[in-house]
Design a protein around this motif. Structure first.
Motif, PDB file in Angstrom:
ATOM      1  N   ASN A  98       0.826  -1.200   0.000  1.00 53.10           N
ATOM      2  CA  ASN A  98       0.000   0.000   0.000  1.00 53.10           C
ATOM      3  C   ASN A  98       0.867   1.259   0.000  1.00 53.10           C
ATOM      4  O   ASN A  98       2.100   1.178  -0.114  1.00 53.10           O
ATOM      5  CB  ASN A  98      -0.981  -0.012   1.185  1.00 53.10           C
ATOM      6  CG  ASN A  98      -0.275  -0.046   2.537  1.00 53.10           C
ATOM      7  OD1 ASN A  98       0.886   0.371   2.670  1.00 53.10           O
ATOM      8  ND2 ASN A  98      -0.960  -0.548   3.550  1.00 53.10           N
ATOM      9  N   PHE A  99       0.224   2.418   0.140  1.00 46.16           N
ATOM     10  CA  PHE A  99       0.975   3.676   0.094  1.00 46.16           C
ATOM     11  C   PHE A  99       2.042   3.733   1.171  1.00 46.16           C
ATOM     12  O   PHE A  99       3.163   4.200   0.935  1.00 46.16           O
ATOM     13  CB  PHE A  99       0.034   4.877   0.253  1.00 46.16           C
ATOM     14  CG  PHE A  99       0.780   6.176   0.398  1.00 46.16           C
ATOM     15  CD1 PHE A  99       1.232   6.851  -0.726  1.00 46.16           C
ATOM     16  CD2 PHE A  99       1.071   6.698   1.645  1.00 46.16           C
ATOM     17  CE1 PHE A  99       1.953   8.028  -0.605  1.00 46.16           C
ATOM     18  CE2 PHE A  99       1.789   7.885   1.776  1.00 46.16           C
ATOM     19  CZ  PHE A  99       2.227   8.542   0.649  1.00 46.16           C
ATOM     20  N   ASP A 100       1.703   3.287   2.373  1.00 44.18           N
ATOM     21  CA  ASP A 100       2.659   3.370   3.480  1.00 44.18           C
ATOM     22  C   ASP A 100       3.908   2.539   3.191  1.00 44.18           C
ATOM     23  O   ASP A 100       5.029   2.938   3.531  1.00 44.18           O
ATOM     24  CB  ASP A 100       1.987   2.918   4.779  1.00 44.18           C
ATOM     25  CG  ASP A 100       0.758   3.758   5.098  1.00 44.18           C
ATOM     26  OD1 ASP A 100       0.868   4.996   5.044  1.00 44.18           O
ATOM     27  OD2 ASP A 100      -0.310   3.188   5.363  1.00 44.18           O
TER      28      ASP A 100
ATOM     29  N   LEU B 207     -10.173  21.024   5.342  1.00 48.09           N
ATOM     30  CA  LEU B 207      -9.386  20.314   4.337  1.00 48.09           C
ATOM     31  C   LEU B 207      -9.657  18.822   4.372  1.00 48.09           C
ATOM     32  O   LEU B 207      -9.965  18.266   5.435  1.00 48.09           O
ATOM     33  CB  LEU B 207      -7.879  20.500   4.573  1.00 48.09           C
ATOM     34  CG  LEU B 207      -7.292  21.888   4.559  1.00 48.09           C
ATOM     35  CD1 LEU B 207      -7.061  22.392   5.975  1.00 48.09           C
ATOM     36  CD2 LEU B 207      -5.975  21.901   3.797  1.00 48.09           C
ATOM     37  N   PRO B 208      -9.486  18.144   3.223  1.00 47.21           N
ATOM     38  CA  PRO B 208      -9.385  16.685   3.237  1.00 47.21           C
ATOM     39  C   PRO B 208      -8.056  16.308   3.880  1.00 47.21           C
ATOM     40  O   PRO B 208      -7.081  17.071   3.787  1.00 47.21           O
ATOM     41  CB  PRO B 208      -9.379  16.295   1.759  1.00 47.21           C
ATOM     42  CG  PRO B 208      -9.638  17.546   0.992  1.00 47.21           C
ATOM     43  CD  PRO B 208      -9.304  18.687   1.876  1.00 47.21           C
ATOM     44  N   VAL B 209      -7.995  15.153   4.509  1.00 47.54           N
ATOM     45  CA  VAL B 209      -6.754  14.732   5.164  1.00 47.54           C
ATOM     46  C   VAL B 209      -6.378  13.316   4.736  1.00 47.54           C
ATOM     47  O   VAL B 209      -7.180  12.389   4.826  1.00 47.54           O
ATOM     48  CB  VAL B 209      -6.891  14.787   6.705  1.00 47.54           C
ATOM     49  CG1 VAL B 209      -5.699  14.117   7.385  1.00 47.54           C
ATOM     50  CG2 VAL B 209      -7.006  16.238   7.174  1.00 47.54           C
ATOM     51  N   GLY B 210      -5.152  13.182   4.235  1.00 49.45           N
ATOM     52  CA  GLY B 210      -4.565  11.889   3.935  1.00 49.45           C
ATOM     53  C   GLY B 210      -3.307  11.754   4.766  1.00 49.45           C
ATOM     54  O   GLY B 210      -3.313  11.293   5.899  1.00 49.45           O
ATOM     55  N   ASN B 211      -2.200  12.240   4.220  1.00 46.93           N
ATOM     56  CA  ASN B 211      -0.940  12.270   4.971  1.00 46.93           C
ATOM     57  C   ASN B 211      -0.894  13.418   5.972  1.00 46.93           C
ATOM     58  O   ASN B 211      -0.015  13.469   6.820  1.00 46.93           O
ATOM     59  CB  ASN B 211       0.245  12.397   4.003  1.00 46.93           C
ATOM     60  CG  ASN B 211       1.134  11.176   4.034  1.00 46.93           C
ATOM     61  OD1 ASN B 211       1.212  10.471   5.043  1.00 46.93           O
ATOM     62  ND2 ASN B 211       1.801  10.910   2.933  1.00 46.93           N
TER      63      ASN B 211
ATOM     64  N   THR C  65      -9.119  10.037  13.363  1.00 45.85           N
ATOM     65  CA  THR C  65     -10.397   9.899  14.058  1.00 45.85           C
ATOM     66  C   THR C  65     -10.364   8.744  15.053  1.00 45.85           C
ATOM     67  O   THR C  65     -10.854   8.865  16.185  1.00 45.85           O
ATOM     68  CB  THR C  65     -11.532   9.667  13.046  1.00 45.85           C
ATOM     69  OG1 THR C  65     -11.525  10.719  12.084  1.00 45.85           O
ATOM     70  CG2 THR C  65     -12.886   9.651  13.739  1.00 45.85           C
ATOM     71  N   PHE C  66      -9.778   7.630  14.638  1.00 47.82           N
ATOM     72  CA  PHE C  66      -9.803   6.431  15.467  1.00 47.82           C
ATOM     73  C   PHE C  66      -8.607   6.324  16.415  1.00 47.82           C
ATOM     74  O   PHE C  66      -8.579   5.461  17.290  1.00 47.82           O
ATOM     75  CB  PHE C  66      -9.913   5.185  14.589  1.00 47.82           C
ATOM     76  CG  PHE C  66     -11.135   5.196  13.706  1.00 47.82           C
ATOM     77  CD1 PHE C  66     -12.385   5.484  14.235  1.00 47.82           C
ATOM     78  CD2 PHE C  66     -11.047   4.952  12.342  1.00 47.82           C
ATOM     79  CE1 PHE C  66     -13.517   5.514  13.429  1.00 47.82           C
ATOM     80  CE2 PHE C  66     -12.177   4.973  11.530  1.00 47.82           C
ATOM     81  CZ  PHE C  66     -13.415   5.249  12.080  1.00 47.82           C
ATOM     82  N   GLY C  67      -7.605   7.214  16.224  1.00 44.68           N
ATOM     83  CA  GLY C  67      -6.495   7.282  17.170  1.00 44.68           C
ATOM     84  C   GLY C  67      -5.415   6.245  16.989  1.00 44.68           C
ATOM     85  O   GLY C  67      -4.569   6.073  17.869  1.00 44.68           O
ATOM     86  N   ASN C  68      -5.410   5.555  15.871  1.00 42.87           N
ATOM     87  CA  ASN C  68      -4.352   4.572  15.616  1.00 42.87           C
ATOM     88  C   ASN C  68      -4.253   4.327  14.108  1.00 42.87           C
ATOM     89  O   ASN C  68      -5.211   4.579  13.370  1.00 42.87           O
ATOM     90  CB  ASN C  68      -4.650   3.258  16.332  1.00 42.87           C
ATOM     91  CG  ASN C  68      -6.039   2.727  16.028  1.00 42.87           C
ATOM     92  OD1 ASN C  68      -6.976   2.975  16.786  1.00 42.87           O
ATOM     93  ND2 ASN C  68      -6.182   2.003  14.916  1.00 42.87           N
ATOM     94  N   PRO C  69      -3.090   3.854  13.638  1.00 42.45           N
ATOM     95  CA  PRO C  69      -2.935   3.582  12.208  1.00 42.45           C
ATOM     96  C   PRO C  69      -3.948   2.559  11.705  1.00 42.45           C
ATOM     97  O   PRO C  69      -4.409   1.697  12.457  1.00 42.45           O
ATOM     98  CB  PRO C  69      -1.507   3.026  12.099  1.00 42.45           C
ATOM     99  CG  PRO C  69      -0.803   3.569  13.298  1.00 42.45           C
ATOM    100  CD  PRO C  69      -1.836   3.604  14.383  1.00 42.45           C
TER     101      PRO C  69
ATOM    102  N   GLY D 123      -3.186   5.052   5.653  1.00 46.56           N
ATOM    103  CA  GLY D 123      -3.495   4.561   6.991  1.00 46.56           C
ATOM    104  C   GLY D 123      -2.532   4.968   8.069  1.00 46.56           C
ATOM    105  O   GLY D 123      -2.836   4.849   9.268  1.00 46.56           O
ATOM    106  N   ASN D 124      -1.354   5.455   7.691  1.00 46.71           N
ATOM    107  CA  ASN D 124      -0.338   5.822   8.687  1.00 46.71           C
ATOM    108  C   ASN D 124       0.287   7.150   8.266  1.00 46.71           C
ATOM    109  O   ASN D 124       1.368   7.191   7.700  1.00 46.71           O
ATOM    110  CB  ASN D 124       0.725   4.722   8.768  1.00 46.71           C
ATOM    111  CG  ASN D 124       1.679   4.932   9.933  1.00 46.71           C
ATOM    112  OD1 ASN D 124       1.380   5.662  10.875  1.00 46.71           O
ATOM    113  ND2 ASN D 124       2.836   4.283   9.873  1.00 46.71           N
ATOM    114  N   PRO D 125      -0.381   8.275   8.546  1.00 52.82           N
ATOM    115  CA  PRO D 125       0.025   9.575   7.997  1.00 52.82           C
ATOM    116  C   PRO D 125       1.442   9.998   8.414  1.00 52.82           C
ATOM    117  O   PRO D 125       1.823   9.897   9.576  1.00 52.82           O
ATOM    118  CB  PRO D 125      -1.010  10.544   8.584  1.00 52.82           C
ATOM    119  CG  PRO D 125      -2.177   9.688   8.933  1.00 52.82           C
ATOM    120  CD  PRO D 125      -1.607   8.370   9.349  1.00 52.82           C
TER     121      PRO D 125
END
Length: 359
Positions: free
Chosen positions: A135-137, A186-190, A228-232, A246-248
């Motif tokens: 994946n991206f990470d 803003l949208p948030v990814g990284n 939001t969920f507080g974890n990767p 999943g892991n900014p």
């Protein structure tokens, strides 16, 4: 004489971490419009809502603001190649700016997780594209290892030069309005852009150009919402490909920005994102990629919770052009393909189809 926009480095060089003798690699990025969105203001109950339309940048996304800085600094350091992990927009931008600089670009993309429209841009700009089995990470981890051990310059948002260039979006908002909005969404990814806008507003505040910092609201897709969920999130999934992370990389910076601005993070479902994607096109006139609609979708969701004050001014950064990922515009709300209506070559019958009567 009208002022010709010169790109963010030349426009804001006295406020950026770059020396005056550093080469400037620019495609004329920045100077994007701040578009009034009265239909959206009415929908969310705010006094004024404006869209910072970053799809008007040279490669069609906000990434160009940071890439002009990253590639300019790379060239200043004598780099012969740049490397980036990407879900699409970063690869397009890195490849374009590397081409302008006359150096090589390498992009690592998650296998099967990229819009063909975005991949075509990287191909057009002669990037060497490698699809990583992960994946991206995984791509970003690999890019970091390569840049640390081989002669290539990393240009992802973990590079502080990217954040430095992207903060100019906040400068432009203040320049256009004469003040800072109450909320910046803003949208948030990284989370690099979220952190960058906060940095820009903070610098404006510290230098007395604004009286307050906007509350920074960042929204993720539900299937990819580590803030939001507080974890990767190990296997992020969403139709919003540009924020399927999943892991900014800018996690700590973004948490600090949220706290300092008294902001918040939240999420929108894929269905909410696609609904807002259509609303922005049909009711506001701004065509964005689905990921870019996430901020507005989150704002609408939270307005229904009573969190948007009636007298507030809101700016939403919509990060990429709709032509980046156009397939969603060709789908009806029920998921079926939209097809044009066939009509005969006859004015009266066409008028009947359109519900028109003769003058």
């Amino acid at each position: 004489m009208a002022h010709q926009w010169r790109g963010v480095i030349r426009e804001y060089i006295d406020r950026l971490d770059i020396s005056s003798d550093n080469p400037v690699i620019t495609l004329g990025e920045g100077g994007t419009p701040l578009v009034e969105a009265p239909a959206l203001a009415k929908l969310v109950g705010a006094e004024r809502v404006m869209l910072k339309v970053e799809g008007m940048n040279p490669t069609g996304s906000f990434k160009d603001r940071g890439m002009t800085m990253a590639v300019s600094k790379a060239v200043g350091h004598g780099a012969q190649a740049v490397i980036a992990a990407s879900t699409g927009n970063t690869s397009a931008s890195a490849a374009a700016y590397a081409a302008a600089a006359g150096i090589k670009s390498v992009v690592l993309v998650p296998e099967g997780k990229i819009s063909l429209g975005k991949l075509s841009q990287a191909v057009a700009h002669k990037a060497q594209i490698l699809q990583v089995q992960g994946n991206f990470d995984d791509c970003l981890d690999l890019a970091r290892v390569l840049s640390e051990n081989y002669p290539v310059h990393l240009v992802n948002s973990v590079n502080p030069d990217r954040i430095e260039g992207q903060k100019t979006g906040a400068f432009e908002v203040v320049d256009a309005l004469g003040y800072a909005p109450d909320f910046h969404v803003l949208p948030v990814g990284n989370a690099g852009n979220y952190s960058a806008y906060f940095k820009g507003y903070l610098e404006d505040f510290n230098e007395g150009r604004v009286k307050a910092i906007p509350k920074m609201w960042g929204f993720q897709a539900e299937g990819s919402a580590p803030f939001t969920f507080g974890n990767p999130v190990k296997n992020p999934e969403t139709i919003a490909t540009a924020i399927r992370i999943g892991n900014p990389a800018s996690y700590d910076l973004a948490l600090s920005a949220r706290e300092c601005s008294q902001g918040q993070f939240g999420f929108a479902t894929d269905a909410e994102i696609l609904w807002m994607h259509r609303f922005l096109s049909q009711e506001v006139g701004v065509f964005v990629e689905p990921s870019s609609a996430t901020g507005a979708a989150g704002l609408f969701k939270h307005s229904k919770m009573g969190e948007v004050p009636a007298g507030s001014t809101v700016v939403i950064t919509v990060t990429g052009h709709g032509l980046k990922d156009p397939m969603w515009a060709l789908k009806a709300e029920d998921g079926s393909d939209i097809e044009p209506t066939s009509v005969p070559n006859n004015a009266a019958q066409v008028a009947e189809q359109l519900g028109l009567s003769k003058n």
